[in-house]
Design a protein around this motif. Structure first.
Motif, PDB file in Angstrom:
ATOM      1  N   VAL A  50      57.847  86.428  23.416  1.00 11.89           N
ATOM      2  CA  VAL A  50      59.088  86.220  24.689  1.00 11.89           C
ATOM      3  C   VAL A  50      60.195  85.765  24.417  1.00 11.89           C
ATOM      4  CG1 VAL A  50      59.893  83.634  25.224  1.00 11.89           C
ATOM      5  CG2 VAL A  50      57.642  84.162  24.608  1.00 11.89           C
ATOM      6  N   PRO A  51      60.662  86.292  23.314  1.00 11.69           N
ATOM      7  CA  PRO A  51      61.982  87.352  23.174  1.00 11.69           C
ATOM      8  C   PRO A  51      62.235  88.942  23.944  1.00 11.69           C
ATOM      9  CG  PRO A  51      62.030  86.035  21.406  1.00 11.69           C
ATOM     10  CD  PRO A  51      60.692  86.236  21.872  1.00 11.69           C
ATOM     11  N   PHE A  52      60.842  89.209  23.500  1.00 10.97           N
ATOM     12  CA  PHE A  52      60.615  90.753  24.437  1.00 10.97           C
ATOM     13  C   PHE A  52      60.806  90.854  25.682  1.00 10.97           C
ATOM     14  CE2 PHE A  52      58.071  94.391  25.496  1.00 10.97           C
ATOM     15  CZ  PHE A  52      58.309  95.300  25.716  1.00 10.97           C
ATOM     16  N   LEU A  53      59.368  89.811  26.348  1.00 13.11           N
ATOM     17  CA  LEU A  53      60.214  89.308  27.501  1.00 13.11           C
ATOM     18  C   LEU A  53      61.370  89.204  28.019  1.00 13.11           C
ATOM     19  CD1 LEU A  53      56.556  87.573  28.216  1.00 13.11           C
ATOM     20  CD2 LEU A  53      56.513  90.377  28.587  1.00 13.11           C
ATOM     21  N   LEU A  54      61.649  88.005  27.922  1.00 14.98           N
ATOM     22  CA  LEU A  54      62.804  88.179  27.842  1.00 14.98           C
ATOM     23  C   LEU A  54      64.417  89.550  28.064  1.00 14.98           C
ATOM     24  CD1 LEU A  54      64.130  84.185  26.692  1.00 14.98           C
ATOM     25  CD2 LEU A  54      63.125  84.996  28.930  1.00 14.98           C
ATOM     26  N   THR A  55      63.618  90.394  27.261  1.00 13.80           N
ATOM     27  CA  THR A  55      64.653  91.595  26.703  1.00 13.80           C
ATOM     28  C   THR A  55      64.590  92.485  27.923  1.00 13.80           C
ATOM     29  OG1 THR A  55      65.175  91.378  24.610  1.00 13.80           O
ATOM     30  CG2 THR A  55      65.832  93.106  25.813  1.00 13.80           C
ATOM     31  N   GLY A  56      63.312  92.376  28.258  1.00  9.09           N
ATOM     32  CA  GLY A  56      62.643  93.172  28.940  1.00  9.09           C
ATOM     33  C   GLY A  56      63.425  93.050  30.447  1.00  9.09           C
ATOM     34  N   VAL A  57      63.065  91.287  31.058  1.00  7.43           N
ATOM     35  CA  VAL A  57      63.528  91.542  32.472  1.00  7.43           C
ATOM     36  C   VAL A  57      65.181  91.425  32.202  1.00  7.43           C
ATOM     37  CG1 VAL A  57      64.023  89.094  33.238  1.00  7.43           C
ATOM     38  CG2 VAL A  57      62.014  89.578  32.326  1.00  7.43           C
ATOM     39  N   SER A  58      65.727  91.141  31.840  1.00 11.59           N
ATOM     40  CA  SER A  58      67.188  91.441  31.259  1.00 11.59           C
ATOM     41  C   SER A  58      67.208  93.357  32.047  1.00 11.59           C
ATOM     42  CB  SER A  58      67.961  91.276  30.149  1.00 11.59           C
ATOM     43  OG  SER A  58      67.583  89.818  30.366  1.00 11.59           O
ATOM     44  N   TYR A  59      66.912  94.059  31.207  1.00 13.08           N
ATOM     45  CA  TYR A  59      66.961  95.316  31.396  1.00 13.08           C
ATOM     46  C   TYR A  59      66.537  95.740  32.010  1.00 13.08           C
ATOM     47  CZ  TYR A  59      70.126  96.159  26.991  1.00 13.08           C
ATOM     48  OH  TYR A  59      70.220  95.958  26.164  1.00 13.08           O
ATOM     49  N   GLY A  60      65.428  95.283  33.360  1.00 12.26           N
ATOM     50  CA  GLY A  60      64.936  95.570  34.344  1.00 12.26           C
ATOM     51  C   GLY A  60      66.158  95.768  35.310  1.00 12.26           C
ATOM     52  N   LYS A  61      66.461  94.018  35.606  1.00  9.14           N
ATOM     53  CA  LYS A  61      68.039  94.019  36.349  1.00  9.14           C
ATOM     54  C   LYS A  61      68.600  94.898  35.935  1.00  9.14           C
ATOM     55  CE  LYS A  61      66.289  89.162  37.360  1.00  9.14           C
ATOM     56  NZ  LYS A  61      66.289  87.610  37.417  1.00  9.14           N
ATOM     57  N   ILE A  62      68.904  95.732  35.219  1.00 12.67           N
ATOM     58  CA  ILE A  62      70.659  96.070  34.808  1.00 12.67           C
ATOM     59  C   ILE A  62      69.839  97.318  35.610  1.00 12.67           C
ATOM     60  CG2 ILE A  62      71.428  97.475  33.022  1.00 12.67           C
ATOM     61  CD1 ILE A  62      71.402  94.572  31.454  1.00 12.67           C
ATOM     62  N   ILE A  63      68.525  97.976  35.030  1.00 11.41           N
ATOM     63  CA  ILE A  63      68.730  98.832  35.552  1.00 11.41           C
ATOM     64  C   ILE A  63      68.316  99.294  37.001  1.00 11.41           C
ATOM     65  CG2 ILE A  63      67.138 101.077  35.203  1.00 11.41           C
ATOM     66  CD1 ILE A  63      65.752 100.174  32.958  1.00 11.41           C
ATOM     67  N   SER A  64      68.339  98.136  38.010  1.00 14.45           N
ATOM     68  CA  SER A  64      67.880  97.917  38.799  1.00 14.45           C
ATOM     69  C   SER A  64      69.673  97.766  39.888  1.00 14.45           C
ATOM     70  CB  SER A  64      66.732  96.814  39.470  1.00 14.45           C
ATOM     71  OG  SER A  64      67.548  96.592  41.279  1.00 14.45           O
ATOM     72  N   ASN A  65      70.308  97.379  39.226  1.00 13.27           N
ATOM     73  CA  ASN A  65      71.595  97.634  39.289  1.00 13.27           C
ATOM     74  C   ASN A  65      72.216  98.373  39.747  1.00 13.27           C
ATOM     75  OD1 ASN A  65      74.862  96.463  38.874  1.00 13.27           O
ATOM     76  ND2 ASN A  65      74.290  94.867  40.451  1.00 13.27           N
ATOM     77  N   ILE A  66      71.764  99.362  38.001  1.00 20.51           N
ATOM     78  CA  ILE A  66      72.848 100.683  38.050  1.00 20.51           C
ATOM     79  C   ILE A  66      72.264 101.634  38.907  1.00 20.51           C
ATOM     80  CG2 ILE A  66      72.688 102.160  36.822  1.00 20.51           C
ATOM     81  CD1 ILE A  66      72.532 100.809  34.496  1.00 20.51           C
ATOM     82  N   LEU A  67      71.069 101.817  39.423  1.00 21.98           N
ATOM     83  CA  LEU A  67      70.543 102.556  40.289  1.00 21.98           C
ATOM     84  C   LEU A  67      70.685 102.150  41.590  1.00 21.98           C
ATOM     85  CD1 LEU A  67      66.162 102.984  39.832  1.00 21.98           C
ATOM     86  CD2 LEU A  67      68.274 104.752  39.061  1.00 21.98           C
ATOM     87  N   LYS A  68      70.979 101.065  42.269  1.00 20.30           N
ATOM     88  CA  LYS A  68      72.171 100.526  43.482  1.00 20.30           C
ATOM     89  C   LYS A  68      73.138 101.083  43.768  1.00 20.30           C
ATOM     90  CE  LYS A  68      69.022  96.458  44.114  1.00 20.30           C
ATOM     91  NZ  LYS A  68      69.041  95.008  44.639  1.00 20.30           N
ATOM     92  N   SER A  69      73.836 101.798  42.577  1.00 20.03           N
ATOM     93  CA  SER A  69      75.223 102.307  42.602  1.00 20.03           C
ATOM     94  C   SER A  69      75.425 103.479  43.328  1.00 20.03           C
ATOM     95  CB  SER A  69      75.864 101.615  41.236  1.00 20.03           C
ATOM     96  OG  SER A  69      77.130 102.372  41.247  1.00 20.03           O
ATOM     97  N   PRO A  70      76.606 103.283  44.153  1.00 17.45           N
ATOM     98  CA  PRO A  70      76.985 104.578  45.039  1.00 17.45           C
ATOM     99  C   PRO A  70      76.930 105.523  44.210  1.00 17.45           C
ATOM    100  CG  PRO A  70      77.862 102.856  46.167  1.00 17.45           C
ATOM    101  CD  PRO A  70      77.416 102.641  45.000  1.00 17.45           C
ATOM    102  N   SER A  71      78.333 105.276  43.874  1.00 16.15           N
ATOM    103  CA  SER A  71      78.664 105.873  42.181  1.00 16.15           C
ATOM    104  C   SER A  71      78.363 106.705  41.469  1.00 16.15           C
ATOM    105  CB  SER A  71      79.671 105.861  41.543  1.00 16.15           C
ATOM    106  OG  SER A  71      80.816 106.329  40.922  1.00 16.15           O
ATOM    107  N   ALA A  72      77.920 108.159  41.030  1.00 18.18           N
ATOM    108  CA  ALA A  72      76.972 108.678  40.265  1.00 18.18           C
ATOM    109  C   ALA A  72      77.588 108.185  38.654  1.00 18.18           C
ATOM    110  CB  ALA A  72      77.117 110.108  40.563  1.00 18.18           C
TER     111      ALA A  72
END
Length: 317
Positions: free
Chosen positions: A216-238
């Motif tokens: 359960v903590p692993f899945l919660l951690t994975g969801v948080s980092y999945g959203k972080i990575i998704s947000n990073i990829l949307k950033s226009p600035s390298a």
């Protein structure tokens, strides 16, 4: 009559002693192992103590991120003191240790508690990174000091009944086989292997709690980092992507290292048929990762290194 038999069986289990084999079966390498583990143990204590100290006294580190890091480091210190300190004594004496059932139960309970709390704290720290990166405008409101204290308290309190749910099924069974534990501390799988009787229900209970406490903590951690990575990829600035990823990459490294080893031991109803396998895997999540964690947090974090330099400069005056 039946009650009398149960009482006698309980008394036998309580009064019996376990023999903690440790690494006494490899006599030729005990002094080498003592030297290696002693250096690692002192490194863990020193590095985590420094993190606890600077996150408490440096004004620039009075943020939710370092509040959680402070408590995570305290957990690391408690965890290695419970698991490694006795192993060092055994290596120094070059023989196994006799442990009462109460002492073995206590050591197992504390090891599971501190290890489980690390899982919960990693999930909380991942959520903190998610809020800081994906919702920065509301970060101060969402992660107020009161909320941070509540998260730490809730994680600590919830761990107690869960760990009892893991240790009770093991020690509720009689131990009528060999009492030699082929491990360097009273870990769940090797002790469970010594129990006799119909252990199917107990094994399912332990497995269910392990899934709850690890997955359960692993899945919660994975969801948080999945959203972080998704947000990073949307950033226009390298450059912006690189800076944001650098901010949470050290935490992600710790998560990968921790969850890459611990579930191998605990997410199985029955112990591994090879007793030496668990003893060889355990040092990775009890010693090696605990050694790497503070170094990852300090060497990969500019705020920590700056605060450490300021502390050293004050001490040198």
């Amino acid at each position: 009559m039946e009650d009398k038999l149960r009482t006698e069986k309980s008394n036998i289990t309580t009064m019996m002693e376990f023999i903690l084999l440790g690494f006494s079966d490899i006599l030729n390498f005990q002094w080498i192992l003592l030297g290696i583990f002693l250096v690692l143990y002192l490194t863990i204590l020193m590095c985590n103590s420094v993190i606890v100290l600077i996150t408490r006294i440096d004004p620039t580190l009075q943020t939710p991120m370092y509040f959680f890091l402070n408590h995570f480091s305290i957990l690391e210190i408690c965890y290695v003191n419970d698991t490694i300190s006795r192993m060092l004594t055994d290596l120094l004496n070059q023989k196994g240790t006799f442990l009462s059932c109460v002492a073995c139960t206590t050591q197992m309970y504390l090891a599971l508690l501190f290890g489980g709390l690390e899982c919960l704290f990693l999930a909380v720290m991942a959520y903190d990174s998610y809020v800081a990166i994906c919702n920065p405008l509301h970060y101060g409101l969402i992660k107020s000091p009161q909320v941070c204290v509540q998260l730490v308290t809730a994680s600590s309190v919830s761990g107690v009944p869960v760990v009892i749910g893991q240790t009770w099924p093991v020690f509720s069974l009689p131990f009528c086989r060999s009492t030699t534990i082929n491990h360097f501390f009273c870990d769940l799988p090797p002790v469970f292997k010594l129990a006799c009787g119909d252990a199917f229900v107990n094994e399912i209970a332990v497995y269910a709690v392990a899934v709850l406490f690890i997955m359960v903590p692993f899945l919660l951690t994975g969801v948080s980092y999945g959203k972080i990575i998704s947000n990073i990829l949307k950033s226009p600035s390298a450059r912006g992507r690189a800076e944001v990823f650098s901010t949470c990459s050290f935490h992600l490294t710790v998560v990968v290292l921790f969850y890459g080893t611990a579930p191998t031991t605990y997410l199985q109803p029955k112990p591994n048929p090879s007793e030496d396998t668990g003893k060889l895997i355990s040092p990775f999540y009890t010693v090696w990762i605990s050694t790497l964690n503070p170094n990852i947090f300090t060497l990969r974090n500019k705020d920590i290194t700056v605060a450490l330099r300021k502390l050293l400069s004050k001490l040198s005056i």
